[in-house]
Write an enzyme that holds these catalytic residues in place. Structure first.
Site, PDB file in Angstrom:
ATOM      1  N   ASP A   9      -6.142  15.588   4.285  1.00  0.00           N
ATOM      2  CA  ASP A   9      -5.937  14.341   3.564  1.00  0.00           C
ATOM      3  C   ASP A   9      -4.829  14.522   2.529  1.00  0.00           C
ATOM      4  OD1 ASP A   9      -6.088  12.040   2.009  1.00  0.00           O
ATOM      5  OD2 ASP A   9      -8.272  12.098   1.825  1.00  0.00           O
ATOM      6  N   ASN A  23       5.771   0.955   4.705  1.00  0.00           N
ATOM      7  CA  ASN A  23       6.487  -0.096   5.424  1.00  0.00           C
ATOM      8  C   ASN A  23       7.528  -0.660   4.466  1.00  0.00           C
ATOM      9  OD1 ASN A  23       5.361  -2.409   3.961  1.00  0.00           O
ATOM     10  ND2 ASN A  23       3.461  -1.948   5.034  1.00  0.00           N
ATOM     11  N   GLY A  31      -2.879   3.164   7.666  1.00  0.00           N
ATOM     12  CA  GLY A  31      -2.604   4.593   7.806  1.00  0.00           C
ATOM     13  C   GLY A  31      -2.396   5.295   6.480  1.00  0.00           C
ATOM     14  N   ASP A  33       0.003   4.959   4.369  1.00  0.00           N
ATOM     15  CA  ASP A  33       0.410   4.002   3.340  1.00  0.00           C
ATOM     16  C   ASP A  33      -0.816   3.403   2.647  1.00  0.00           C
ATOM     17  OD1 ASP A  33       2.145   2.412   1.825  1.00  0.00           O
ATOM     18  OD2 ASP A  33       2.470   0.966   3.427  1.00  0.00           O
TER      19      ASP A  33
END
Length: 174
Positions: A9, A23, A31, A33
């Site tokens: 992680d 993005n 995900g 982001d």
């Protein structure tokens, strides 16, 4: 610069900077982001909104910007937008640019340790083996430019297939 693979992680790593596979809106998503925005708290989103004021069309693919890391153990988040994979158009240079520009931002803010996810290898559809190869080759190619400013780059693949791809890319780069 030491290259390490640390599956797991990315939001839990105690490094100077984590790289967000963002993005172009910079306002969160799925995900990596979504995980970074969720774990880091509202400070990250607030800084992203301020950055977006100067980028009305969003952050172009291949570029990178830095924000606070909010509540993450890291000090900074480097947001970069990877390209969507295309069989009709070679976008490898844009993907490589994500790694180069992220490292340049790391040097700019004094981040000695940087953790990267597998940029574009999730919903953007980049084949894992190729994404890992581009990541490792690009970071290796930045050694001279970053000098001693970045002491360690951690690749943080998510899942066994991604880990295998990064380990193979790192072995072939030796």
């Amino acid at each position: 610069m030491k290259l390490t693979i640390r599956p797991g992680d990315i939001t839990k790593l105690d490094v100077d900077a984590v790289v967000n596979a963002a993005n172009s809106s910079l306002l969160g998503g799925g995900g990596v982001d979504g995980a970074i925005h969720s774990a880091g708290g509202p400070e990250i989103l607030a800084e992203c909104r301020r950055i977006r004021e100067g980028l009305p069309d969003g952050l172009p693919a291949g570029q990178a910007v830095v924000t606070t890391a909010g509540e993450l153990p890291a000090r900074w988040v480097i947001h970069t937008v990877g390209p969507v994979h295309s069989r009709a158009e070679d976008r490898s240079e844009i993907l490589a640019s994500c790694y180069r520009e992220s490292l340049r931002q790391a040097v700019r803010v004094g981040a000695g340790t940087v953790a990267f996810p597998a940029i574009s290898a999730g919903v953007y559809g980049w084949p894992l083996d190729d994404a890992a190869r581009i990541a490792v080759e690009t970071v290796e190619g930045m050694r001279a430019e970053v000098g001693d400013d970045v002491t360690e780059v951690l690749f943080v693949p998510f899942g066994e297939d991604a880990e295998r791809a990064f380990r193979a890319a790192l072995r072939s780069g030796l």
